[in-house]
Design an enzyme around this catalytic site. Sequence first.
Site, PDB file in Angstrom:
ATOM      1  N   GLU A  92       0.828  -1.217   0.000  1.00  0.00           N
ATOM      2  CA  GLU A  92       0.000   0.000   0.000  1.00  0.00           C
ATOM      3  C   GLU A  92       0.857   1.260   0.000  1.00  0.00           C
ATOM      4  OE1 GLU A  92      -2.144   1.873  -1.213  1.00  0.00           O
ATOM      5  OE2 GLU A  92      -3.770   0.591  -0.483  1.00  0.00           O
ATOM      6  N   ASP A 115      -6.865  -0.103  -3.639  1.00  0.00           N
ATOM      7  CA  ASP A 115      -7.947   0.889  -3.697  1.00  0.00           C
ATOM      8  C   ASP A 115      -8.758   0.740  -4.981  1.00  0.00           C
ATOM      9  OD1 ASP A 115      -6.113   1.693  -5.556  1.00  0.00           O
ATOM     10  OD2 ASP A 115      -5.693   3.640  -4.642  1.00  0.00           O
TER      11      ASP A 115
HETATM   12  O1  AHR Z   1       0.666   0.494  -3.319  1.00  0.00           O
HETATM   13  C1  AHR Z   1       0.405   0.768  -4.637  1.00  0.00           C
HETATM   14  C2  AHR Z   1      -1.025   1.149  -4.842  1.00  0.00           C
HETATM   15  O2  AHR Z   1      -1.282   2.381  -4.256  1.00  0.00           O
HETATM   16  C3  AHR Z   1      -2.065   0.290  -4.196  1.00  0.00           C
HETATM   17  O3  AHR Z   1      -2.314  -0.917  -4.864  1.00  0.00           O
HETATM   18  C4  AHR Z   1      -3.240   1.174  -4.243  1.00  0.00           C
HETATM   19  O4  AHR Z   1      -4.189   0.872  -3.251  1.00  0.00           O
HETATM   20  C5  AHR Z   1      -2.669   2.554  -4.087  1.00  0.00           C
HETATM   21  O5  AHR Z   1      -3.123   3.395  -5.106  1.00  0.00           O
END
Ligand code: AHR
Length: 520
Positions: A242, A318
Site C-alpha cells: 500500500e 484501492d
Molecule cells: O501500493 C500501490 C497502490 O497504491 C495500491 O495498490 C493502491 O491501493 C494505491 O493506489
Amino acid sequence: MARLRGSRHLRTTALAVTAGGSLIAGLLVSGGTSQAATQGPCDIYTAGGTPCVAAHSTTRALYGSYAGSLYQVKRASDSTTRDIGPLTAGGVANAAAQDSFCAGTTCLITIVYDQSGRNNRLTQAPPGGFSGPAAGGYDNLANATAAPITVGGHKAYGIYVAPGTGYRNNNTNGVATGDQPEGMYAIFDGTHFNGGCCFDYGNAERNSRDNGNGTMEAIYFGNSKSWGYGAGNGPWIMADLENGLFSGVNTRYNANDPSIGHRFLTAVLKGEPNHWSIRGGNAQSGGLSTFYNGVRPNASGYNPMKKEGAIILGIGGDNSVSARGTFYEGVMTSGYPSDATENAVQANIAAAGYSTDSGSGGNGLTPGSTVSLRATTPGYTDRYVHHTGATVDTGVVTSGSSSTDKGNASWTVRAGLANSSCVSFESRNTAGQYLRHRNYQLYLNANDGGSTFTQDATFCPEPGRNGQGTSLRASNYSDRFVRHYDNLGYIANTSGANTFDSPNTYNDDVSWLVSAPWAA
Ligand code: AHR
C-alpha cells in the site's frame, strides 16, 4: 442465404492459373522425502505447517483430492452459469465443459472458487477508491477464453486481466490480518504486463480503499517504476504493501530483484513480523530464487503491518484498475512458509506441465510455423484466407496457382502481438505485415507497434464452430470471429447490423482448417 454464393468467382476471380490444381505422474522429491504423486500445492503447504487459507485456480485442482468446482462461467446468450471442475480429483480443469457450454456465444469468468474450504472465493470487484468500468462502478469480468494454455497436455484457461478487469473478496475467512504471518504464490504469464497500477494477487483492504501504509501485502507483477523497481527494464515481482510497490528494503531500487519474464512465472511473497521475502522462478522448470529476504521497508508505516485480509486479483488495494496480466493459479497461507515448503510447491508446479504447446487447441497454430487457412463452408472448401494487396479475401488456390498467390495465401503464425496466449498472422510474402481488422473488415497492414494495431491483429484460436478445424476469436471484440462473407474477410458475430453478421452459414464461415502452407 445472405452470403452471395453466386458472386464467389466475381469478387475474387480464381487465383488458380489452372483449375487442376493432471494428475502429475511420478514422485515429487523434496528434502530427501518423496511425496505422493497426487499431492497438490496446498497438501504441501499443509505438510509444512502453513496451510492454504485460499486456493484459486481456473487451470487445476490445488489439493490432490479436490474434485469440487474451480470456477464459474456465465454465457452471454442466456445469462446462465456453469461451474467448471477438474477432469478428475486433483486434476486439470475440464475446459471441454466450458467450450461446450460457451459454444456459439461468449462467456465471462464470474467466480473463482476457493478450494481451501474457507469460501474465500473471488468475484467481480466492487468500486472503491477508484471505480471500474462496469455497471455500478464494478470492475469488468475476464473473458473466459482469452488465455488458453495446456496443463499436463490438457487444455485449460487462465484469467486474462485487461485494464479494467478485477476480482475481489472483502469478507474473507482465515486470511492474515494485522502483523500475522502469511505466504502466497501465483503463476502469471510473465510476458503479459504493463506499468499501470496494479496487477496484484493477495492481501488487501476490506473496504477497497487506500487505508494507509502497511494495509496490504500482495504480490505485484509488472514494470511500474512509480514506486520500487529492480534491475533492468522489468517486469519485476514486487510486494504491494500500500502506497508503494517494494522490491526490497528501500523504497526504490533493489539490484537483486531481476527483470523476470518467464512465459509461466512463479511469483512468491511472504511476510511475518519485521521480516518478508520475494522469490520467483520459471513455472515450467527449475527452482525458486530469492530476490529479497530481510526486514520490512525503511519507510514509515510498514512495521508492524496492518494487513486487513481481503483478497484481490488484477487490481490495486484501492481498486486501481490500470494494470494488465494473466493469472493461472495462486494460494495464500496461514503462517510463514519455509523456503523448503515453497521449493516443494515449485517442484509440484513444474511437474504439472504448464505449456503453450496446444494453446491453440492442438490445431497446428504454433508460433513460427507457416500455415494456410482453408474455408470449411460447403462449396467453398477450395478457398483459403488470402490477401490481394491490403485487402483480405478468400481465394481459390491450387498447385497451379502463381507463387505470388500461394504466398499471399500463406501465413506465418506469431505469438499474439497483444496476447501471447493467442496468435497473429504475418504474411508469408510481405514480412512485417499482419492480418488485422479495422471497422470489422480484415486487412493486411504493417505492424505500427501501437496498442490498437496489436489488439486488432491478435486472434484467439478455439475449436471450429462447425466442429471442423479452428475458429479465430478477435482478441479485442470477443464476440466476433474471423469470417469469410462474399469472399472477403471480416470479424463477425451473428447479431450485428452489418450484412456480414448474417447468421446464415455463420458457423461454417468462421471455421478454418489449418493446412500445410501453399508457400512454406
Ligand atoms: O501500493 C500501490 C497502490 O497504491 C495500491 O495498490 C493502491 O491501493 C494505491 O493506489
